[in-house]
Design a protein around this motif. Structure first.
Motif, PDB file in Angstrom:
ATOM      1  N   GLU A 371       0.833  -0.969  -0.082  1.00 13.63           N
ATOM      2  CA  GLU A 371      -0.042  -0.099   0.064  1.00 13.63           C
ATOM      3  C   GLU A 371       0.996   1.606  -0.089  1.00 13.63           C
ATOM      4  N   VAL A 372       1.783   1.163   0.499  1.00 20.74           N
ATOM      5  CA  VAL A 372       2.097   2.895   1.239  1.00 20.74           C
ATOM      6  C   VAL A 372       3.310   2.418  -0.040  1.00 20.74           C
ATOM      7  N   LEU A 373       3.589   1.345  -1.360  1.00 21.04           N
ATOM      8  CA  LEU A 373       4.539   1.729  -2.314  1.00 21.04           C
ATOM      9  C   LEU A 373       3.310   1.985  -3.652  1.00 21.04           C
ATOM     10  N   LEU A 374       2.297   1.597  -3.650  1.00 18.33           N
ATOM     11  CA  LEU A 374       1.379   2.063  -4.021  1.00 18.33           C
ATOM     12  C   LEU A 374       1.142   4.083  -3.857  1.00 18.33           C
ATOM     13  N   GLN A 375       0.918   3.804  -2.963  1.00 15.54           N
ATOM     14  CA  GLN A 375       0.548   5.177  -2.822  1.00 15.54           C
ATOM     15  C   GLN A 375       2.049   5.646  -3.330  1.00 15.54           C
ATOM     16  N   ALA A 376       2.709   5.654  -2.866  1.00 16.52           N
ATOM     17  CA  ALA A 376       4.130   6.242  -3.555  1.00 16.52           C
ATOM     18  C   ALA A 376       4.313   6.512  -5.433  1.00 16.52           C
ATOM     19  N   VAL A 377       3.538   5.587  -6.087  1.00 16.13           N
ATOM     20  CA  VAL A 377       3.381   6.405  -7.488  1.00 16.13           C
ATOM     21  C   VAL A 377       2.262   7.680  -7.328  1.00 16.13           C
ATOM     22  N   LYS A 378       1.531   6.919  -6.629  1.00 17.41           N
ATOM     23  CA  LYS A 378       0.301   9.024  -7.212  1.00 17.41           C
ATOM     24  C   LYS A 378       1.106   9.831  -6.520  1.00 17.41           C
TER      25      LYS A 378
END
Length: 395
Positions: A371-378
């Motif tokens: 989830e942290v990684l996907l938030q990083a994409v954003k």
């Protein structure tokens, strides 16, 4: 702050969620520990394989890729570049440190468990790297042409000496601003200087030399070398010594060589040349020799400077909280930009569900929260757009 594309970004991430996780896991399985040059690969075949993996992923999604002799890749969302506009360089690396001992999961397995991708290099720096590639894929798919020239550098020797980035910058030039995705959010606005050296002794351990080694192992702030600096602006000195030679006292009256490698991280207010002279002065007359192995000047940019402040505000707006920009002890590509900082991709408050000592960068069972990684994409996408808007409004 302009959040025009936020819904489109979230829809893109949700649609690509499984794919992003799969690509990170696949990249982790490549054992890209740098080795000696072989053939046309300056850092070995495995590092070249990792670069090829990233280049193939980028090309399959319509991105433009330029290979800089396998020192690294440059990836762009569009073939054309804005030669008259400011350049924003994103940077991450595909090389990793060797695997740790004591792993509970396969070191290069890329296993997905407990909401994490697990394996050497997933935190430092393969997860953040894939996040940046997908940020550029979003720009390409949506037909977004930022007003600045956006490029991504993918390196393959960051963990050793960062000569890969230097090679690239000599040919592509310095950006107006560089962002290294190799830290925790929100922003790293500085890194301490690094000084690594070896100390050796052939003196009688029962004399003054024995006391020196005892003090050395206990020294955590550079006191032994007169470098115990406390700076409100730049942080404090951190020192660690690792013994190399035998700790046994000679039994036959002949002194055996004893050595240790000392790693000191110094606040930017301490000039490295002066620090080296101080170390020599402290060791003089003690039967201790010193050999300097590596020195890396740090960097500092005010947290109130335009782009660092912009990115901190963006992180607060998207994620909430009041985390400030911070100075770190580690070394990243950011220190080689004329102007730049670190931005992502870790959560500074995260408590990982693994045994103590597991889950962190360079440690056993390195693990990145999905989830942290996907938030990083954003945040990567929104950061690029925010910087482009900032430059446009300040021209």
């Amino acid at each position: 702050m302009n959040r025009k594309w936020e819904q489109e970004i979230e829809d893109f991430i949700e649609a690509r969620r499984g794919e992003i996780v799969e690509q990170v896991s696949s990249l982790v399985k490549i054992q890209s520990v740098a080795t000696e040059a072989v053939g046309g690969y300056p850092y070995g075949a495995a590092c070249a394989q990792a670069l090829d993996f990233c280049g193939d992923l980028a090309r399959k999604n319509g991105l433009c890729v330029v290979n800089y002799d396998y020192y690294g890749l440059e990836i762009r969302p569009w073939e054309e570049t804005k030669e008259n506009g400011k350049r924003l360089l994103l940077a991450a690396h595909a090389d990793v440190v060797p695997a740790s001992e004591g792993n509970l999961y396969p070191a290069f397995g890329g296993v997905v468990d407990k909401g994490y991708i697990i394996g050497r290099g997933v935190v430092d720096d393969k997860g953040p790297l894939i996040a940046l590639i997908y940020a550029l894929i979003f720009l390409r798919e949506q037909g977004i042409h930022p007003s600045c020239d956006v490029r991504l550098f993918v390196g393959s020797h960051e963990e050793t000496d960062m000569e890969d980035l230097k090679y690239y910058l000599e040919r592509a030039g310095q950006p107006a601003f560089g962002l290294a995705a190799d830290d925790d959010f929100p922003v790293t606005n500085g890194e301490k200087s690094l000084l690594k050296f070896r100390v050796k002794s052939v003196s009688d351990y029962a004399g003054g030399s024995a006391r020196f080694w005892e003090k050395l192992i206990q020294d955590t702030d550079g006191t032994l070398f007169g470098l115990d600096i406390c700076s409100e602006q730049y942080g404090n000195t951190v020192c660690k010594a690792t013994e190399e030679g035998s700790a046994e006292v000679p039994q036959n009256g002949e002194a055996k060589e004893k050595s240790a490698v000392v790693d000191i991280r110094l606040p930017l207010c301490q000039e490295l040349g002066e620090a080296k002279e101080r170390i020599r002065g402290e060791l003089e007359g003690q039967g201790i020799s010193v050999e300097f192995i590596r020195e890396e000047p740090g960097y500092y940019i005010s947290a109130e400077d335009g782009i660092p402040k912009l990115l901190v505000d963006l992180y607060h707006e998207v994620n909430g909280g009041e985390d400030p920009a911070y100075i770190m002890e580690g070394c990243t590509y950011a220190r080689h930009f004329c102007k730049g900082c670190g931005f992502g991709a870790g959560n500074p408050h995260e408590r990982k569900p693994f045994p103590q000592g597991h889950g962190g960068a360079h440690g056993p069972d390195e693990a990145h929260n999905i989830e942290v990684l996907l938030q990083a994409v954003k945040l990567d996408i929104m950061g690029v757009l925010a910087i482009a808007d900032y430059w446009l409004s300040h021209e």
